[in-house]
Design a protein around this motif. Structure first.
Motif: not given
Ligand code: IMP
Ligand code: MG
Length: 177
Positions: A70-72, A99-109, A132-134, A152-156, A160-162
């Motif tokens: 689960s995410y977010g 090893v991760e693709d991206i850190i956004d909110t940081g909650l997953t990490a 790193n979306k600081k 803080s843009k949504f990238v693929v 990374l997927d959409d």
């Molecule tokens: P966080 O828990 O908000 O740091 O998000 C981490 C997870 O959200 C990443 O491992 C990605 O799977 C997904 N994610 C966050 N930003 C993006 C984005 O810009 N493109 C695709 N996936 C994203």
């Protein structure tokens, strides 16, 4: 600005990614100084980055693969970690690099780091993220290593997927809004 056939703007080219991976690997090799590590790839997003990064690492290493179900925001309360073909007990007493693709909110990490620390006994734990979306951070998590800081843009692309698509691109792109 390069626009591709699928209407994405290129943020980071494939060449830039590969160049940065080499310098990151240099830093990582320097830190571990030949000592064995376990690399944990977080599926699915980090798969491209992990396979390219490990080709430049020079210490003895094993690879493990985990997936979060689960995410977010749900992550902190209901996050589940699945490991594949894997004996995560492998990491007890070892130095571990997540090893991760991206850190956004940081909650997953944050969830992952806590999960590993609560269930296993790594001798050392480091976190490496390609992106790193600081500015989006909701906690104080910072990766030990990262490839690129981005807006803080949504990238693929490049893992990374959409909605499941575009992981196969060799570059990082975004949709112009
Ligand atoms: P966080 O828990 O908000 O740091 O998000 C981490 C997870 O959200 C990443 O491992 C990605 O799977 C997904 N994610 C966050 N930003 C993006 C984005 O810009 N493109 C695709 N996936 C994203
Ligand atoms: Mg991910």
């Amino acid at each position: 600005m390069i626009t591709t056939a699928n209407n994405l703007k290129v943020m980071i080219t494939g060449e830039q990614i590969q160049e940065r991976i080499k310098t990151l690997a240099y830093e990582i090799n320097d830190y571990y100084n030949g000592e064995e590590i376990v690399v944990i790839c977080v599926l699915k997003g980090a798969v491209m980055f992990t396979v390219d990064l490990v080709k430049h690492l020079n210490m003895p290493l094993k690879m493990e693969f985990i997936k979060l179900s689960s995410y977010g925001n749900e992550m902190t309360s209901s996050g589940k970690v699945q490991s594949f073909g894997a004996h995560l007990e492998e990491i007890n007493g070892k130095k571990v690099l997540i090893v991760e693709d991206i850190i956004d909110t940081g909650l997953t990490a944050e969830f992952l780091i806590n999960h590993i620390k609560e269930n296993y006994k790594p001798k050392d734990l480091k976190f490496c993220s390609l992106l790193n979306k600081k500015a989006s951070r909701k906690n104080s998590i910072e990766p030990d290593y990262y490839g690129f800081e981005i807006d803080s843009k949504f990238v693929v692309g490049y893992g990374l997927d959409d909605e499941g698509y575009n992981r196969n691109l060799n570059y990082i792109g975004y949709k112009e809004v």
